[in-house]
Design an enzyme around this catalytic site. Structure first.
Site, mmCIF file in Angstrom:
data_model
loop_
_atom_site.group_PDB
_atom_site.id
_atom_site.type_symbol
_atom_site.label_atom_id
_atom_site.label_comp_id
_atom_site.label_asym_id
_atom_site.label_seq_id
_atom_site.Cartn_x
_atom_site.Cartn_y
_atom_site.Cartn_z
ATOM 1 N N LYS A 182 1.011 -1.168 0.041
ATOM 2 C CA LYS A 182 -0.009 0.003 0.074
ATOM 3 C C LYS A 182 0.820 1.330 0.040
ATOM 4 O O LYS A 182 1.481 1.601 1.035
ATOM 5 C CB LYS A 182 -0.758 0.081 1.212
ATOM 6 C CG LYS A 182 -2.319 0.621 1.120
ATOM 7 C CD LYS A 182 -2.143 2.181 0.748
ATOM 8 C CE LYS A 182 -2.087 2.946 2.090
ATOM 9 N NZ LYS A 182 -1.737 4.186 1.727
ATOM 10 N N GLU A 238 0.957 6.921 15.705
ATOM 11 C CA GLU A 238 -0.641 7.094 15.847
ATOM 12 C C GLU A 238 -1.150 5.913 14.892
ATOM 13 O O GLU A 238 -2.011 5.178 15.316
ATOM 14 C CB GLU A 238 -1.018 8.283 15.453
ATOM 15 C CG GLU A 238 -2.393 8.596 15.654
ATOM 16 C CD GLU A 238 -2.660 9.906 14.773
ATOM 17 O OE1 GLU A 238 -1.921 10.607 14.377
ATOM 18 O OE2 GLU A 238 -3.912 10.101 14.711
ATOM 19 N N GLY A 240 0.485 3.282 13.741
ATOM 20 C CA GLY A 240 1.103 1.922 14.012
ATOM 21 C C GLY A 240 0.069 1.464 15.087
ATOM 22 O O GLY A 240 -0.026 0.264 15.231
ATOM 23 N N GLU A 257 7.691 -0.317 12.191
ATOM 24 C CA GLU A 257 8.990 0.770 12.215
ATOM 25 C C GLU A 257 8.262 2.240 12.387
ATOM 26 O O GLU A 257 7.765 2.601 11.261
ATOM 27 C CB GLU A 257 9.583 0.477 10.879
ATOM 28 C CG GLU A 257 10.134 -0.772 10.724
ATOM 29 C CD GLU A 257 11.440 -0.916 11.209
ATOM 30 O OE1 GLU A 257 11.967 -0.143 12.085
ATOM 31 O OE2 GLU A 257 11.993 -2.097 11.185
ATOM 32 N N CYS A 291 13.396 9.124 9.769
ATOM 33 C CA CYS A 291 12.941 8.494 10.848
ATOM 34 C C CYS A 291 14.010 8.413 11.787
ATOM 35 O O CYS A 291 14.071 8.711 13.012
ATOM 36 C CB CYS A 291 12.464 7.321 10.771
ATOM 37 S SG CYS A 291 13.159 5.943 9.966
ATOM 38 N N GLU A 390 8.754 14.466 17.287
ATOM 39 C CA GLU A 390 9.489 14.392 15.925
ATOM 40 C C GLU A 390 8.855 15.510 15.089
ATOM 41 O O GLU A 390 7.745 15.641 14.689
ATOM 42 C CB GLU A 390 8.905 13.126 15.497
ATOM 43 C CG GLU A 390 9.708 12.637 14.232
ATOM 44 C CD GLU A 390 9.391 11.220 13.541
ATOM 45 O OE1 GLU A 390 7.890 10.855 13.724
ATOM 46 O OE2 GLU A 390 10.077 10.579 13.300
HETATM 47 P P1 NAD Z 1 1.502 7.698 8.632
HETATM 48 O O1 NAD Z 1 1.365 6.771 9.734
HETATM 49 O O2 NAD Z 1 0.495 8.936 8.384
HETATM 50 O O3 NAD Z 1 1.305 6.926 7.257
HETATM 51 C C1 NAD Z 1 1.858 5.848 6.773
HETATM 52 C C2 NAD Z 1 1.053 4.776 6.053
HETATM 53 O O4 NAD Z 1 0.037 4.229 6.576
HETATM 54 C C3 NAD Z 1 0.673 5.584 4.710
HETATM 55 O O5 NAD Z 1 0.565 4.698 3.556
HETATM 56 C C4 NAD Z 1 -0.864 5.690 5.154
HETATM 57 O O6 NAD Z 1 -1.888 5.839 4.061
HETATM 58 C C5 NAD Z 1 -1.017 4.557 5.983
HETATM 59 N N1 NAD Z 1 -2.189 4.459 6.963
HETATM 60 C C6 NAD Z 1 -2.649 5.720 7.548
HETATM 61 N N2 NAD Z 1 -3.989 5.398 8.360
HETATM 62 C C7 NAD Z 1 -3.866 4.001 8.090
HETATM 63 C C8 NAD Z 1 -4.702 3.127 8.772
HETATM 64 N N3 NAD Z 1 -5.723 3.247 9.813
HETATM 65 N N4 NAD Z 1 -4.640 1.737 8.385
HETATM 66 C C9 NAD Z 1 -3.676 1.522 7.530
HETATM 67 N N5 NAD Z 1 -2.936 2.198 7.231
HETATM 68 C C10 NAD Z 1 -3.014 3.405 7.287
HETATM 69 O O7 NAD Z 1 2.963 8.093 8.409
HETATM 70 P P2 NAD Z 1 3.746 8.945 7.442
HETATM 71 O O8 NAD Z 1 3.360 10.377 7.661
HETATM 72 O O9 NAD Z 1 3.539 8.915 5.900
HETATM 73 O O10 NAD Z 1 5.155 8.759 7.698
HETATM 74 C C11 NAD Z 1 5.937 9.461 8.551
HETATM 75 C C12 NAD Z 1 6.291 8.696 9.788
HETATM 76 O O11 NAD Z 1 7.036 7.552 9.423
HETATM 77 C C13 NAD Z 1 7.332 9.279 10.870
HETATM 78 O O12 NAD Z 1 6.785 9.241 12.274
HETATM 79 C C14 NAD Z 1 8.596 8.424 10.458
HETATM 80 O O13 NAD Z 1 9.381 8.721 11.620
HETATM 81 C C15 NAD Z 1 8.036 7.341 10.283
HETATM 82 N N6 NAD Z 1 8.909 6.306 9.813
HETATM 83 C C16 NAD Z 1 9.708 5.324 10.275
HETATM 84 C C17 NAD Z 1 10.659 4.695 9.733
HETATM 85 C C18 NAD Z 1 11.427 3.508 10.333
HETATM 86 O O14 NAD Z 1 11.993 2.667 9.602
HETATM 87 N N7 NAD Z 1 11.086 3.390 11.746
HETATM 88 C C19 NAD Z 1 11.077 4.809 8.148
HETATM 89 C C20 NAD Z 1 10.249 5.939 7.488
HETATM 90 C C21 NAD Z 1 9.454 6.608 8.356
#
Ligand code: NAD
Length: 487
Positions: A182, A238, A240, A257, A291, A390
């Site tokens: 996705k 959130e 996650g 992650e 991240c 963050e």
């Molecule tokens: P996000 O949580 O808003 O979205 C991530 C993904 O989840 C997107 O594809 C989104 O469409 C999907 N999503 C949103 N709500 C959902 C739900 N209810 N059910 C299933 N999927 C859903 O995060 P973002 O804003 O895209 O990314 C930024 C965050 O990602 C930051 O906190 C960053 O630190 C983290 N991140 C972590 C790593 C790591 O390896 N630890 C790597 C990159 C980014």
């Protein structure tokens, strides 16, 4: 490098389900270049029904045993071929990624090459997943096998849409799983290269499905689908939490992650020249949307003033840049992924100033594009929002300390625990601090040291499970023990 026009051009903005390029049941989403505001393309939005079609297609491949029955060396070859495909078309993939994400071209190219590297590494690992034989005496023969889990659902963030997908796709396919990716709403277009790469490599229809959709709709439908077997989620804390909740009723294992607020501890004996290079990449690479960014520097009071002066000079020296013509590595910093993300970061900057942190560089935004100038705050205190939250943007927080114990307390003082860093010439102090840092990985004298080969993941609210490295392969398999009576 091939000069052919990439074969996915005709399918730009499509989803890829069961080997077919398709539109989505929830209409389309306009994807714009955040640096210029110009439309790049429309992306089809998958509905929960489209997600179900992808799961059914993936299940057919699992049931056919087409991938499981392959000798692992052949699966490995196919996985490596996907990486080679990305390299063959790296310029066109990077150009598209550059436009949809606001990264300068040179950063987008690094991402495409980094993505290819995952397929190379895990392709090479495919034949190494061996079980063990367990002695039970003359009456039995006992051995274990690592079986693929089945359908791996992979939910991807926007900061590295290609690299984060490659990080999960490669080990999943190498170990015999099928995948549903996705892609993120803000920059989903370039992910279609994985569909073309899977076809090129000879994976059957349904083995790799790539779809975009809203998180609350397609994402939630995928995470909560009763017929998936695993979820790898990379994104915010959130979301996650929602993923873990959606997976729980189906007893589906997750790798989470999540975010970070990672600290570098700079002791008084650190090599400041080397450190400044690490600051440049640690917090200003990808406009800080990393991240594992070096978002906090905890610096010994004896060198604090000099560090702050040099960090401000560094930030002020980095021009803002964008576009496919930005080819010189490290020459500047790109846009953030959207105006929404930029405004969120700007809100944190404004509130940090109001709370009493000292803005020493940046904090400004040009009139056009989702840019935020490289920003440095000094005197960020544990009670400040900026210390704990963050930003996911190019904002460095500096906090002075007097003793190692104080530095450790500050470094471990957030809910996160993704990475941490130490800059010192004293190996004994470094090892003592390393053991006590609450983080999934510790960088000593080089931020981002490590690679595809080294396990990566968090503790605390940074998540659980590890991606990268050999260890990650075991996220995608389960052990079956076979005990045979010889009586
Ligand atoms: P996000 O949580 O808003 O979205 C991530 C993904 O989840 C997107 O594809 C989104 O469409 C999907 N999503 C949103 N709500 C959902 C739900 N209810 N059910 C299933 N999927 C859903 O995060 P973002 O804003 O895209 O990314 C930024 C965050 O990602 C930051 O906190 C960053 O630190 C983290 N991140 C972590 C790593 C790591 O390896 N630890 C790597 C990159 C980014």
């Amino acid at each position: 490098m091939s000069s052919d026009s990439p074969r996915w051009d005709a399918h730009l903005g499509c989803n890829y389900i069961d080997g077919r390029y398709v539109q989505g049941g929830e209409g389309q989403l306009a994807v714009s270049d955040p640096a210029t505001g110009q439309l790049v393309a429309q992306q089809a939005l998958a509905s929960p029904m489209d997600v179900d079609k992808a799961v059914q297609a993936a299940r057919r491949v699992v049931d056919s045993r087409e991938l499981i029955q392959l000798r692992p060396v052949e699966r490995g070859r196919r996985v490596r071929a996907m990486g080679q495909f990305l390299l063959d078309y790296q310029d066109s993939i990077a150009s598209l990624l550059c436009r949809e994400s606001g990264k300068p071209f040179w950063e987008a190219l690094i991402e495409v090459q980094g993505s290819a590297r995952y397929f190379e590494y895990y392709g090479n690992q495919a034949e190494t997943l061996e079980g063990v034989s367990i002695p039970l005496g003359d009456g039995y023969m006992d051995f274990t096998e690592h079986e693929p889990l089945g359908i791996s659902a992979q939910i991807i963030p926007w900061n590295y849409p290609l690299e984060m997908a490659a990080r999960s796709l490669a080990p999943a396919l190498a170990s015999g799983n099928v995948c549903i990716v996705k892609s993120p709403e803000l920059d989903p277009l370039s992910s279609i290269c994985f569909a073309a790469a899977a076809e090129f490599a000879g994976f059957p229809p349904g083995a790799v499905n790539i779809l975009c959709g809203h998180g609350h709709s397609a994402g939630a439908a995928l995470a909560g689908h009763p017929d998936i077997n695993q979820i790898v989620f990379t994104g915010s804390v959130e979301t996650g939490v929602k993923i873990a909740q959606a997976a729980a009723p189906n007893i589906v294992p997750c790798v989470l992650e999540l975010g970070g607020k990672s600290a570098a501890i700079v002791r008084g004996d650190a090599d400041l020249d080397a450190l400044m290079q690490n600051v440049r990449w640690g917090i200003f690479f990808n406009a800080g949307q990393v991240c594992s960014a070096m978002s906090r520097v905890l610096v010994h009071e004896s060198i604090h003033a000099e560090f702050v002066e040099r960090a401000a000079a560094l930030a002020n020296s980095l021009p803002l840049q964008t576009g496919v013509d930005a080819r010189e590595s490290g020459a500047g910093m790109g846009a953030m992924v959207s105006e929404g993300q930029r405004d969120r970061a700007l809100g944190l900057v404004t509130r940090a100033s109001q709370a009493g942190a000292r803005l020493v560089a940046g904090g400004s935004t040009p009139d056009l594009g989702a840019f935020l100038a490289p920003t440095v705050f000094d005197q960020v205190k544990p009670e400040h929002e900026l210390f704990n939250t963050e930003v996911f943007g190019p904002v460095l927080s500096v906090t002075p300390f007097a003793t190692d114990a104080e530095a450790l307390h500050l470094a471990n003082g957030t809910d996160y625990g993704l990475v941490a860093g130490l800059f010192t010439q004293d190996i004994t102090a470094a090892m003592n601090l390393t053991r006590r840092l609450r983080a999934g990985q510790v960088f000593v004298n080089e931020w981002f040291a490590g690679g595809v080969e080294t396990p990566f993941g968090g503790v605390g609210k940074s998540g659980y499970g590890r991606e990268k490295g050999r260890e990650a392969l075991f996220n995608y398999v389960q052990t079956k023990n076979v005990a045979i009576s010889l009586a």
